[in-house]
Design an enzyme around this catalytic site. Structure first.
Site, short mmCIF file in Angstrom:
data_model
loop_
_atom_site.label_atom_id
_atom_site.label_comp_id
_atom_site.label_asym_id
_atom_site.label_seq_id
_atom_site.Cartn_x
_atom_site.Cartn_y
_atom_site.Cartn_z
N ASP A 39 -11.63 26.92 17.20
CA ASP A 39 -10.67 27.98 16.89
C ASP A 39 -11.25 29.37 17.03
OD1 ASP A 39 -8.97 25.85 16.21
OD2 ASP A 39 -9.71 25.83 14.16
N HIS A 67 -4.88 25.49 21.09
CA HIS A 67 -5.28 26.77 21.69
C HIS A 67 -4.08 27.70 21.75
CE1 HIS A 67 -8.91 24.74 23.90
NE2 HIS A 67 -8.92 24.56 22.60
P1 GDP Z 1 -8.87 28.19 20.01
O1 GDP Z 1 -8.70 26.82 19.47
O2 GDP Z 1 -10.31 28.54 20.20
O3 GDP Z 1 -8.05 28.48 21.23
O4 GDP Z 1 -8.35 29.18 18.87
P2 GDP Z 1 -6.98 29.02 18.02
O5 GDP Z 1 -5.85 29.41 18.87
O6 GDP Z 1 -6.92 27.71 17.33
O7 GDP Z 1 -7.24 30.08 16.86
C1 GDP Z 1 -7.49 31.42 17.12
C2 GDP Z 1 -6.40 32.27 16.43
O8 GDP Z 1 -6.80 33.62 16.42
C3 GDP Z 1 -5.06 32.24 17.13
O9 GDP Z 1 -4.04 32.34 16.18
C4 GDP Z 1 -5.10 33.47 18.01
O10 GDP Z 1 -3.82 33.97 18.32
C5 GDP Z 1 -5.85 34.42 17.13
N1 GDP Z 1 -6.66 35.43 17.80
C6 GDP Z 1 -7.34 35.34 18.97
N2 GDP Z 1 -8.06 36.46 19.17
C7 GDP Z 1 -7.83 37.26 18.11
C8 GDP Z 1 -8.33 38.55 17.72
O11 GDP Z 1 -9.14 39.17 18.38
N3 GDP Z 1 -7.89 39.03 16.52
C9 GDP Z 1 -7.01 38.36 15.73
N4 GDP Z 1 -6.65 38.92 14.58
N5 GDP Z 1 -6.53 37.14 16.07
C10 GDP Z 1 -6.95 36.62 17.24
P1 IMO Z 2 -9.94 23.69 19.07
O1 IMO Z 2 -10.00 23.26 20.52
C1 IMO Z 2 -11.22 23.05 14.94
C2 IMO Z 2 -12.51 19.00 13.87
C3 IMO Z 2 -11.61 18.33 12.87
C4 IMO Z 2 -12.59 17.41 12.17
C5 IMO Z 2 -13.49 16.97 13.32
C6 IMO Z 2 -13.14 15.62 13.92
O2 IMO Z 2 -8.60 24.11 18.64
O3 IMO Z 2 -11.03 24.64 18.74
P2 IMO Z 2 -11.12 14.73 15.40
O4 IMO Z 2 -9.64 14.73 15.14
O5 IMO Z 2 -11.50 15.46 16.63
O6 IMO Z 2 -11.73 13.37 15.32
O7 IMO Z 2 -11.76 15.53 14.15
O8 IMO Z 2 -13.40 17.97 14.31
N1 IMO Z 2 -11.84 19.54 15.09
C7 IMO Z 2 -11.52 20.82 15.25
N2 IMO Z 2 -11.64 21.87 14.44
N3 IMO Z 2 -10.72 23.22 16.17
C8 IMO Z 2 -10.62 22.17 17.01
O9 IMO Z 2 -10.22 22.29 18.30
C9 IMO Z 2 -11.01 20.90 16.56
N4 IMO Z 2 -11.02 19.68 17.11
C10 IMO Z 2 -11.55 18.85 16.20
O10 IMO Z 2 -11.04 19.27 11.99
O11 IMO Z 2 -13.38 18.13 11.26
MG MG Z 3 -7.76 25.83 17.87
#
Ligand code: GDP
Ligand code: IMO
Ligand code: MG
Length: 459
Positions: A39, A67
């Site tokens: 994330d 994502h």
């Molecule tokens: P990913 O799994 O790595 O793609 O990340 P996620 O989408 O799960 O979580 C990142 C969150 O942060 C999302 O809600 C994005 O919209 C948000 N986000 C990304 N870049 C920024 C930033 O620079 N500032 C803020 N405040 N939010 C951001």
């Molecule tokens: P993105 O791509 C955050 C974590 C789960 C759990 C562990 C194992 O959005 O960054 P699983 O279901 O994969 O067997 O869970 O890994 N986990 C993540 N945490 N972002 C993710 O993906 C994750 N994918 C798995 O929370 O601790």
């Molecule tokens: Mg994510």
């Protein structure tokens, strides 16, 4: 219908030096990988970089990933579909290393189409493994068993069936691949075997039709039929593209510290999330990678169980969670929050061969008087003495024993979400970025100050 080229590979022959040079100049491969526990904002950066690439490829994980891409007032949460899908000219490839829940994939495709996003260029490897309904049940049962009986040993998985599906892939005899969904008779035979295996494990749980081979065959081949035109040998597709000088972007799911080999084992996911997973997860050798963009938050978060040295269980942790809206994209769970752990990130830079950094969610740190950054760990030895180190011990048992050592940096009071260039950042904010660069030994080429496409400073 999308067709891959049907040319067969030429027999290898020795290249002249000039030919070799020409060939290495053809095509460019970029990887985007998370450097923490997920994330970090990978979706936002993949979307940004996709504009300069011809294909975006997922190589690991499955619907456990979430994502986010924000375009104007539209927010897209992508799980299996690569984050390049919003660009009409870009191929979106689900590689062989991904575990595909076909019903979820279809749901995602239909959701995107309903919102006017064309998914015509989305293709799936015939060799990707299938997450079947019983994998999700197994995931749930295993987590429940680990929670009971004294110490809670559960991983806190996303319950998307990821671990059980990869286990079947390694096990072989009970595995189903995407290509199997197109051959109902063979699928039925495979499901007979898989269900026989699963029946011995899934006791004391309501299974519904999940272990009925006939019903499963009907259900899964119906989805397979809808996906048929997208299923292909993506390895040849990618090599054909690279041979034509096209540019390919690899999108890591999950993140380095969740990597099954290099992460905080056993509190990890079941795939190689690092850039190291690209070769096995797509068939494109690692030496083709020209650029590895490491994505890191300006602080730390983690979802699920496992050690996190800089976790803050206090008002500061809560403030980071609220300012960063740190709630899971896939499960909605509140994320654990803490200060930036540079010991962990430098380890991730090392194992991925990171060439540049995107520093994300930097705006979240505005308003703090002081910022703490972990630059070393103190490890308690069995004999009562302590040792200081800047090396990351990935095994959970070792990592649980470390105490973070912080350096204090000045905070920056002003909100920075409106910054559009390096010079718009307050001097103290620039100091933080420079500190990160110096510690990691890699340039920060992107600073993100908000979720939107425009809220990005590119150096
Ligand atoms: P990913 O799994 O790595 O793609 O990340 P996620 O989408 O799960 O979580 C990142 C969150 O942060 C999302 O809600 C994005 O919209 C948000 N986000 C990304 N870049 C920024 C930033 O620079 N500032 C803020 N405040 N939010 C951001
Ligand atoms: P993105 O791509 C955050 C974590 C789960 C759990 C562990 C194992 O959005 O960054 P699983 O279901 O994969 O067997 O869970 O890994 N986990 C993540 N945490 N972002 C993710 O993906 C994750 N994918 C798995 O929370 O601790
Ligand atoms: Mg994510």
């Amino acid at each position: 219908m999308i067709e891959s080229s049907t040319t067969t590979a030429a027999a290898p022959r020795a290249l002249s030096r000039a030919e070799g040079r020409d060939r290495t100049q053809k095509g460019t491969c970029t990887a985007v990988v998370g450097l923490q526990w997920g994330d970090e904002g990978k979706g936002k950066i993949v979307d940004l970089l996709a504009a300069d690439h011809d294909a975006v490829v997922r190589y690991n994980g499955g619907a456990n990933a979430g994502h986010t891409v924000v375009v104007g007032d539209q927010k897209y949460a992508l799980h299996l579909v690569p984050s390049g899908i919003l660009y009409p000219g870009v191929m979106a490839v689900v590689g062989n290393g991904v575990v595909v829940d076909p019903e979820k994939l279809l749901e995602e495709i239909e959701g995107l189409e309903k919102r006017g996003v064309s998914t015509e260029r989305l293709v799936v490897s015939s060799r990707a493994h299938v997450v079947a309904p019983y994998h999700k049940l197994e995931d749930e049962v295993r987590e429940r068993l680990l929670t009971g009986g004294g110490k809670d040993g559960s991983i806190g998985t996303t319950k998307r069936g990821i671990g059980p599906c990869y286990a079947d892939k390694a096990q072989r005899s009970s595995a189903i691949r995407v290509g199997d969904l197109l051959r109902p008779e063979a699928l039925r035979e495979k499901l007979e075997i898989a269900c026989r295996f699963k029946r011995t494990r899934l006791v004391d749980i309501e299974v519904g039709d999940s272990l009925d081979p006939a019903k499963l065959t009907e259900r899964l081949s119906a989805v397979g039929e809808k996906l048929r035109a997208r299923v292909m040998d993506t390895t040849y597709l990618l090599h054909d593209m690279l041979g034509e000088g096209k540019r390919v972007l690899f999108e890591g799911g999950n993140a380095t510290l969740l990597d099954v080999d290099h992460g905080t084992y056993p509190f990890v996911t079941s795939s190689n999330c690092t850039a190291l997973g690209i070769s096995t997860g797509t068939g494109v050798p690692g030496r083709r990678l020209d650029r590895v963009v490491g994505i890191m938050k300006a602080y730390s978060t983690r979802v699920g169980a496992g050690p996190m040295p800089t976790e803050l269980l206090d008002a500061t942790g809560n403030l980071l969670r609220e300012r960063g809206r740190e709630y899971g994209t896939t499960t909605g769970r509140p994320r654990r929050c803490g200060w930036l752990d540079l010991v962990a990130v430098r380890y991730s830079v090392m194992v991925n061969g990171v060439t540049e950094i995107a520093l994300m969610l930097f705006d979240v740190l505005a308003g703090f008087d002081e910022l703490q950054v972990c630059t070393a760990y103190e490890i308690a030895r069995a004999d009562g003495t302590t040792e200081r180190t800047d090396r990351f011990p990935p095994d959970a048992v070792d990592l649980e024993r470390v105490t973070p050592i912080y350096e204090t940096l000045p905070g920056f009071g002003e909100e920075i979400t409106g910054a559009r260039g390096w010079d718009d950042l307050p001097a103290k904010a620039r100091e933080y970025v420079e500190f990160v660069e110096k510690y990691l030994g890699v340039p920060v080429s992107i600073v993100s100050v908000g979720p939107g496409r425009g809220q990005t400073l590119v150096g």
